[in-house]
Design an enzyme around this catalytic site. Structure first.
Site, short mmCIF file in Angstrom:
data_model
loop_
_atom_site.label_atom_id
_atom_site.label_comp_id
_atom_site.label_asym_id
_atom_site.label_seq_id
_atom_site.Cartn_x
_atom_site.Cartn_y
_atom_site.Cartn_z
N LYS A 1 10.00 42.62 -0.44
CA LYS A 1 10.23 43.54 -1.54
C LYS A 1 9.29 43.28 -2.71
CE LYS A 1 14.28 40.87 -2.79
NZ LYS A 1 15.61 40.59 -2.51
N LYS B 1 6.61 28.25 -5.58
CA LYS B 1 6.66 29.25 -6.64
C LYS B 1 5.99 28.78 -7.92
CE LYS B 1 10.43 31.98 -4.91
NZ LYS B 1 11.80 32.44 -5.03
N LYS C 1 4.96 38.93 6.22
CA LYS C 1 6.33 39.47 6.26
C LYS C 1 6.43 40.71 5.38
CE LYS C 1 10.12 37.56 4.27
NZ LYS C 1 11.21 36.65 3.91
P1 AMP Z 1 14.33 38.21 0.20
O1 AMP Z 1 14.16 39.69 0.00
O2 AMP Z 1 13.05 37.55 0.65
O3 AMP Z 1 15.01 37.51 -0.95
O4 AMP Z 1 15.30 38.04 1.46
C1 AMP Z 1 16.65 38.41 1.45
C2 AMP Z 1 17.16 38.37 2.88
O5 AMP Z 1 16.49 39.36 3.71
C3 AMP Z 1 16.92 37.03 3.60
O6 AMP Z 1 18.06 36.74 4.40
C4 AMP Z 1 15.73 37.26 4.47
O7 AMP Z 1 15.72 36.44 5.61
C5 AMP Z 1 15.86 38.75 4.83
N1 AMP Z 1 14.53 39.33 5.00
C6 AMP Z 1 13.66 39.63 3.99
N2 AMP Z 1 12.52 40.17 4.49
C7 AMP Z 1 12.66 40.19 5.83
C8 AMP Z 1 11.82 40.64 6.90
N3 AMP Z 1 10.61 41.17 6.67
N4 AMP Z 1 12.28 40.54 8.17
C9 AMP Z 1 13.52 40.03 8.40
N5 AMP Z 1 14.35 39.58 7.45
C10 AMP Z 1 13.95 39.66 6.17
#
Ligand code: AMP
Ligand code: TRP
Length: 343
Positions: A194, A111, A191
């Site tokens: 958000k 980051k 991936k």
């Molecule tokens: P984040 O939004 O990256 O902070 O992720 C929050 C949670 O959502 C974490 O447990 C990630 O593993 C899950 N997560 C986020 N994006 C994905 C995705 N595209 N596929 C599966 N799990 C996701």
């Protein structure tokens, strides 16, 4: 019955990957295992942030967790910044963390961790350790990117217990049995996230149905016409099958079998239908929630969370040679409770 915890950072609107990968497992497990789900708003401050947005997203994430089925009668749902024990244990744990240890964390480097980064970005894994240790958690369900942070949490807990006497439960990382990883529809190599720069391939939980359908119908597929599950050679089609499989609880290969002799168009229509069928009821429940409903749940959650967390901090304080700390007079709430408008 292992205690579990999940943290949701309010850094962007929730998307389908969050639902399939993180929220749904918590919702499904909450009746079998004691569950803590919290809005990790303090973590949103470790990078540049807009205060109004953090506040709005915290409310949105809390509302969506309720709308997707988190049951506050079973799971503990609260906002991290409402429970001061997180901050206090963060500092106490910094006193058993070395600079080198924090500096080795991969996410700090990824980051941008340089001289201009916030100091809190360096110490954020210690705050995460505090989040986990406060609640005597045994299992932390996380993706690979968070593995190193859970390892640090274990190291800190073990070191603390060894130096100052048994104080913390030592947690372990667990990984979802079906590692559904949803890719960006417009860029199947990355991936769905958000904070992805373009939102064309990201299905947000609060996107209106026509937007969801349009995004799915425009998904990048691969050359060829046969619907087969080949994640390496045909990542675009495999991703659509992963989504449909995840939403219907089926193996993506079996799903591919349903589309033999049909083109990608039929598959996309089926995916759009399944996404809308899943998200429309969630959106309906979300819209029915008032600010007051959400704040009431969060305030109640914070009060219950603080009871457990304050006991843990008290143990840590005494072990370290401090006083047990001030005790709130009997009958007074552990945290200020302001129901009503979002704060
Ligand atoms: P984040 O939004 O990256 O902070 O992720 C929050 C949670 O959502 C974490 O447990 C990630 O593993 C899950 N997560 C986020 N994006 C994905 C995705 N595209 N596929 C599966 N799990 C996701
Ligand atoms: N660091 C996690 C993430 O970026 C969020 C988080 C903060 C968390 N504290 C936690 C997850 C405690 C599990 C347990 O996704």
């Amino acid at each position: 019955m292992s205690r579990r915890i999940s943290g949701f950072k309010p850094t962007g609107p929730l998307q389908l990957g969050n639902y399939v990968g993180a929220i749904r497992p918590v919702v499904r497990g909450q009746h079998e295992q004691p569950t803590v789900a919290f809005i990790a708003d303090l973590h949103a401050l470790t990078v540049q942030h807009d205060p109004a947005l953090v506040q709005a997203l915290s409310r949105e994430v809390a509302g969506l967790l309720l709308a997707t089925g988190i049951d506050p009668g079973h799971a503990l749902l609260y906002r991290q910044s409402d429970v001061a024990a997180h901050l206090e244990l963060h500092y106490l744990l910094e006193c058993v963390t070395s600079y080198g240890e924090a500096h080795r964390m991969i996410q700090f480097k990824e980051k941008g961790g340089g001289g201009g980064s916030r100091l809190s970005l360096l110490t954020y894994p210690v705050l995460m350790a505090a989040d986990i240790l406060l609640h005597d958690i045994e299992e932390v369900p996380v993706g690979n990117d968070q593995r190193q942070h859970v390892e640090l949490t274990r190291d800190l807990a073990e070191r603390f217990n060894e130096r100052y006497g048994p104080t913390f439960t030592v947690p372990r990382a667990v990984h979802p049995a079906v590692a559904a990883r949803i890719a960006d529809l417009a860029e199947p190599g990355r991936k769905m996230g958000k904070t992805n720069a373009s939102t064309a391939g990201v299905l947000f939980l609060l996107d209106p149905p026509d937007v969801l359908r349009r995004k799915v119908m425009r998904a990048v597929t691969d050359t060829g016409t046969e619907v087969v599950y080949e994640p390496q050679q045909r990542p675009g089609v495999a991703n659509l099958l992963d989504i449909l499989g995840a939403l219907t609880d089926r193996d993506p290969r079996a799903v591919a079998g349903d589309f033999q002799g049909m083109g990608y168009g039929r598959l996309k229509t089926a995916v759009a239908d399944a996404v809308i069928a899943t998200l429309e009821p969630i959106q309906g429940r979300y819209r029915a929630l008032t600010d007051e409903d959400i704040e009431t749940v969060l305030a109640d959650g914070a009060e219950r969370a603080a009871e457990h967390a304050d006991r843990t901090v008290r143990r840590a304080r005494i072990a370290l040679g401090l006083t047990g700390g001030r005790r709130a007079p009997a009958g007074s709430p552990a945290t200020p409770v302001t129901a009503g408008r979002p704060r």
